[in-house]
Design an enzyme around this catalytic site. Structure first.
Site, PDB file in Angstrom:
ATOM      1  N   GLY A  17      29.123  53.366 -83.465  1.00 25.40           N
ATOM      2  CA  GLY A  17      28.132  53.812 -82.483  1.00 25.40           C
ATOM      3  C   GLY A  17      27.156  54.815 -83.070  1.00 25.40           C
ATOM      4  N   ALA A  20      22.817  52.398 -86.220  1.00 22.97           N
ATOM      5  CA  ALA A  20      22.920  50.953 -86.444  1.00 22.97           C
ATOM      6  C   ALA A  20      23.598  50.263 -85.260  1.00 22.97           C
ATOM      7  CB  ALA A  20      23.689  50.674 -87.732  1.00 22.97           C
ATOM      8  N   LYS A  83       4.284  60.294 -87.509  1.00 24.73           N
ATOM      9  CA  LYS A  83       4.314  60.223 -88.977  1.00 24.73           C
ATOM     10  C   LYS A  83       3.229  59.244 -89.437  1.00 24.73           C
ATOM     11  CE  LYS A  83       7.270  58.709 -92.750  1.00 24.73           C
ATOM     12  NZ  LYS A  83       8.510  58.022 -93.094  1.00 24.73           N
TER      13      LYS A  83
HETATM   14  P1  FAD Z   1      27.090  56.040 -88.978  1.00 20.12           P
HETATM   15  O1  FAD Z   1      26.084  56.950 -88.396  1.00 20.12           O
HETATM   16  O2  FAD Z   1      28.001  56.600 -90.018  1.00 20.12           O
HETATM   17  O3  FAD Z   1      27.963  55.469 -87.790  1.00 20.12           O
HETATM   18  C1  FAD Z   1      29.203  54.867 -88.006  1.00 20.12           C
HETATM   19  C2  FAD Z   1      29.888  54.660 -86.680  1.00 20.12           C
HETATM   20  O4  FAD Z   1      31.084  53.944 -86.897  1.00 20.12           O
HETATM   21  C3  FAD Z   1      30.261  55.936 -85.966  1.00 20.12           C
HETATM   22  O5  FAD Z   1      30.017  55.802 -84.588  1.00 20.12           O
HETATM   23  C4  FAD Z   1      31.764  56.027 -86.191  1.00 20.12           C
HETATM   24  O6  FAD Z   1      32.418  56.736 -85.178  1.00 20.12           O
HETATM   25  C5  FAD Z   1      32.133  54.557 -86.166  1.00 20.12           C
HETATM   26  N1  FAD Z   1      33.406  54.253 -86.810  1.00 20.12           N
HETATM   27  C6  FAD Z   1      33.710  54.308 -88.121  1.00 20.12           C
HETATM   28  N2  FAD Z   1      34.999  53.974 -88.323  1.00 20.12           N
HETATM   29  C7  FAD Z   1      35.511  53.686 -87.112  1.00 20.12           C
HETATM   30  C8  FAD Z   1      36.786  53.292 -86.654  1.00 20.12           C
HETATM   31  N3  FAD Z   1      37.817  53.135 -87.472  1.00 20.12           N
HETATM   32  N4  FAD Z   1      36.945  53.097 -85.336  1.00 20.12           N
HETATM   33  C9  FAD Z   1      35.933  53.264 -84.467  1.00 20.12           C
HETATM   34  N5  FAD Z   1      34.694  53.634 -84.853  1.00 20.12           N
HETATM   35  C10 FAD Z   1      34.492  53.854 -86.147  1.00 20.12           C
HETATM   36  N6  FAD Z   1      17.439  56.638 -92.528  1.00 20.12           N
HETATM   37  C11 FAD Z   1      16.160  56.585 -92.164  1.00 20.12           C
HETATM   38  O7  FAD Z   1      15.703  55.536 -91.698  1.00 20.12           O
HETATM   39  N7  FAD Z   1      15.359  57.688 -92.299  1.00 20.12           N
HETATM   40  C12 FAD Z   1      15.802  58.823 -92.875  1.00 20.12           C
HETATM   41  O8  FAD Z   1      15.064  59.796 -92.938  1.00 20.12           O
HETATM   42  C13 FAD Z   1      17.132  58.864 -93.362  1.00 20.12           C
HETATM   43  N8  FAD Z   1      17.638  59.957 -93.997  1.00 20.12           N
HETATM   44  C14 FAD Z   1      18.914  59.907 -94.508  1.00 20.12           C
HETATM   45  C15 FAD Z   1      19.390  60.961 -95.310  1.00 20.12           C
HETATM   46  C16 FAD Z   1      20.670  60.886 -95.889  1.00 20.12           C
HETATM   47  C17 FAD Z   1      21.139  61.980 -96.787  1.00 20.12           C
HETATM   48  C18 FAD Z   1      21.508  59.788 -95.612  1.00 20.12           C
HETATM   49  C19 FAD Z   1      22.894  59.710 -96.176  1.00 20.12           C
HETATM   50  C20 FAD Z   1      21.043  58.768 -94.802  1.00 20.12           C
HETATM   51  C21 FAD Z   1      19.751  58.795 -94.285  1.00 20.12           C
HETATM   52  N9  FAD Z   1      19.245  57.743 -93.541  1.00 20.12           N
HETATM   53  C22 FAD Z   1      17.941  57.725 -93.139  1.00 20.12           C
HETATM   54  C23 FAD Z   1      20.108  56.622 -93.195  1.00 20.12           C
HETATM   55  C24 FAD Z   1      20.519  56.740 -91.734  1.00 20.12           C
HETATM   56  O9  FAD Z   1      21.154  57.980 -91.517  1.00 20.12           O
HETATM   57  C25 FAD Z   1      21.472  55.614 -91.378  1.00 20.12           C
HETATM   58  O10 FAD Z   1      20.939  54.395 -91.788  1.00 20.12           O
HETATM   59  C26 FAD Z   1      21.651  55.561 -89.876  1.00 20.12           C
HETATM   60  O11 FAD Z   1      22.052  56.786 -89.373  1.00 20.12           O
HETATM   61  C27 FAD Z   1      22.665  54.504 -89.497  1.00 20.12           C
HETATM   62  O12 FAD Z   1      23.962  54.893 -89.785  1.00 20.12           O
HETATM   63  P2  FAD Z   1      25.116  53.938 -89.295  1.00 20.12           P
HETATM   64  O13 FAD Z   1      24.996  53.751 -87.840  1.00 20.12           O
HETATM   65  O14 FAD Z   1      25.109  52.739 -90.154  1.00 20.12           O
HETATM   66  O15 FAD Z   1      26.445  54.739 -89.663  1.00 20.12           O
END
Ligand code: FAD
Length: 511
Positions: A17, A20, A83
């Site tokens: 959640g 993505a 932006k």
């Molecule tokens: P996450 O935010 O990590 O979410 C993962 C989810 O999975 C969480 O809800 C967690 O609770 C759940 N989960 C995991 N394991 C389990 C489990 N076993 N059971 C139940 N739930 C689970 N992107 C941009 O477009 N612009 C930016 O400026 C930018 N800056 C960034 C800077 C840094 C340093 C980094 C590292 C990333 C940056 N990004 C940026 C990328 C961006 O942060 C991510 O692409 C975006 O937040 C999506 O993350 P996610 O949803 O894939 O993963």
């Protein structure tokens, strides 16, 4: 024809959640409205999200439009700023700065592309700096913004824009959106994944509570861990650390001191770079670095020493490895977001890659049994997206002229052929081949080439069909038209105030 409704996917499970997961849930809730398909999203507050990701690309506006989201409401609820591009400081030589804008430089003034006329003019020493021929760059520098005209009289006045927003507020916004449209939100930690021994398809997930959740299509949005795509399916990872070796970051928000300009900033540091992303109520900062060249302590000190306002939280450290899964869609699992791959945030591409992953999935939406031809096509399209982002990010590094060991090594590393070919084509004759698919078109490449002091050895000979004084007048006309256009624009924060006022929702919804 026979009714084929029994072939339709009925149960979609999204694990994760973060941005993505909720972008995927929101898009599916919209696109599957009126069907019998259920979308459930599992997330764990205990694990939490990565908690960064504030700068976006203009494509996000198309995504929001697809969802029917009102921009004024989005800006009000996510504390967003505008932006117009990214300013790169010190990336060529120390003291250099340029902006990669969301718009073009100049306009057609003859048979050759505009930049050839500029290259000829600057060889005579009479051209202004390249950025002065680009409206969004001048507007960003003057801290001004207004919505682009719907029917601009000239391409000069056609530009785009993106947002800088609070990612947690964007996720909250999408949670409301998706749950109001029927997505079921399940709080819990996935502890086990059950797959079918025969075909290896994922069948169900078991939560810490013991509850078992079955599905047909699984979307892995579990972040870097890749709970389904890697831990369960062992898909494998293309490690691109040799190309983009930065592997750590510290992030910290600080208070606003100066008026916030409508752009993101990236400043090169001794072993990486520092971002500055202004929101309405704070500035997001971070230092991305390679741990082989600087210690964690020096990296965090460098970040904290270079904040323009008082820090409003403790710095948070993040670890990552650059690359992508060998297949972003494997069996009945599609990995979107960090679970699929990660390229450092130099050009704010991660949220855009999430968006591409979602749109390609919708375009190739499977039946109950995923067809291998659709899976292959999805992976081919996503590979292209990742490759092209990788090359464009590398471009910034390989064109540096700095002296530190990190930067010397970045210049001397082996480049993918696809990048060498683009650099060579520009170096020889100022040509920037256009991609049929993927991010970053010629205008983006041009701004980095010229911004980081790579000028072509020669220009298009068709330029010389125009008399020198005619060419000079044309360039001056373009520059002053931009100045006049920018002069009529609102101050950035005044625009936001005005735009936010269009949001007529509940006051408690505004950030
Ligand atoms: P996450 O935010 O990590 O979410 C993962 C989810 O999975 C969480 O809800 C967690 O609770 C759940 N989960 C995991 N394991 C389990 C489990 N076993 N059971 C139940 N739930 C689970 N992107 C941009 O477009 N612009 C930016 O400026 C930018 N800056 C960034 C800077 C840094 C340093 C980094 C590292 C990333 C940056 N990004 C940026 C990328 C961006 O942060 C991510 O692409 C975006 O937040 C999506 O993350 P996610 O949803 O894939 O993963």
């Amino acid at each position: 024809m026979n009714d084929r409704s029994d072939q339709a996917v009925r149960e979609i499970i999204i694990v994760g959640g973060g941005t993505a997961g909720w972008m995927t849930a929101a898009a599916l809730s919209r696109k599957l409205a009126g069907t019998d398909t259920n979308v459930r999203l599992i997330e764990s507050a205990e694990i939490g999200t990565v908690g960064v990701g504030e700068a976006t690309l203009p494509q996000i506006r198309e995504f929001n439009r697809m969802l029917g989201i009102d921009e004024a409401e989005l800006m009000a609820r996510t504390s967003a700023t505008i932006k117009l591009g990214i300013e790169f400081r010190d990336w060529g030589r120390a003291g250099d700065h340029y902006i990669h804008p969301f718009g073009i430089h100049g306009e057609p003034i003859g048979p050759a592309d505009f930049h050839h006329y500029w290259v000829r003019e600057q060889a005579d020493g009479s051209a202004d700096e390249f950025g002065q021929y680009c409206l969004p760059i001048v507007a960003a520098r003057e801290n001004r913004f207004d919505l682009p005209p719907e029917n601009p009289s000239s391409p000069l006045h056609a530009y785009s824009y993106a947002f800088q927003f609070d990612a947690s507020l964007y996720a909250a916004f999408l949670i409301d959106y998706a749950t109001e449209r029927g997505v079921e939100r399940i709080e819990g930690k996935v502890m086990a994944v059950e797959s079918d021994g025969e075909d290896g398809l994922i069948r169900s997930l078991t939560l810490e509570s013991g509850e078992q959740i079955s599905g047909e299509l699984f979307i892995d949005c579990s972040g870097f861990r890749g709970l389904l795509i890697e831990q369960e399916l062992e898909t494998g990872f293309d490690d691109w650390s040799d190309y983009l070796p930065c592997n750590r970051a510290f992030a910290v928000p600080c208070a606003i001191t100066d008026p916030v300009g409508p752009f993101t900033r990236s400043t090169a540091r001794s072993a990486g770079w520092q971002w500055r992303i202004p929101l309405q109520h704070r500035i997001g900062n971070g230092h991305v670095y390679c741990d082989r060249y600087i210690s964690d302590q020096d990296a965090v000190d460098m970040l904290m020493d270079n904040l323009e306002g008082e820090a409003i939280a403790d710095p948070k450290q993040l670890f990552f490895k650059t690359g992508k899964r060998k297949k972003l869609w494997n069996r009945n699992c599609v990995a979107i977001g960090l679970a699929g791959g990660f390229l450092e945030p130099l050009e704010s591409t991660s949220i855009d890659l999430i968006q591409s992953g979602i749109l390609n999935l919708i375009a190739l939406f499977p039946e109950k049994r995923c067809a291998s031809s659709d899976i292959d096509e999805y992976n081919r399209l996503m590979d292209l997206e990742y490759d092209r982002v990788r090359d464009f990010l590398m471009l910034h590094y390989v064109l540096n002229q700095r002296d530190e060991p990190f930067w010397r090594d970045m210049r001397e590393m082996a480049w993918p052929d696809s990048l060498s070919e683009k650099i060579e084509a520009f170096k020889r004759r100022g040509i920037v081949p256009r991609y049929d698919h993927g991010l970053f078109q010629p205008a983006s490449w041009l701004s980095v080439f010229i911004g980081q002091n790579l000028l072509p050895e020669t220009y298009d000979p068709r330029v010389d069909a125009m008399a020198d004084d005619h060419r000079s007048r044309e360039l001056e006309r373009i520059r002053s038209s931009i100045d006049r256009g920018v002069g009529r624009m609102s101050e950035h924060l005044a625009f936001i105030e005005k735009y936010r006022a269009n949001f007529t929702g509940r006051p408690e919804d505004a950030a």
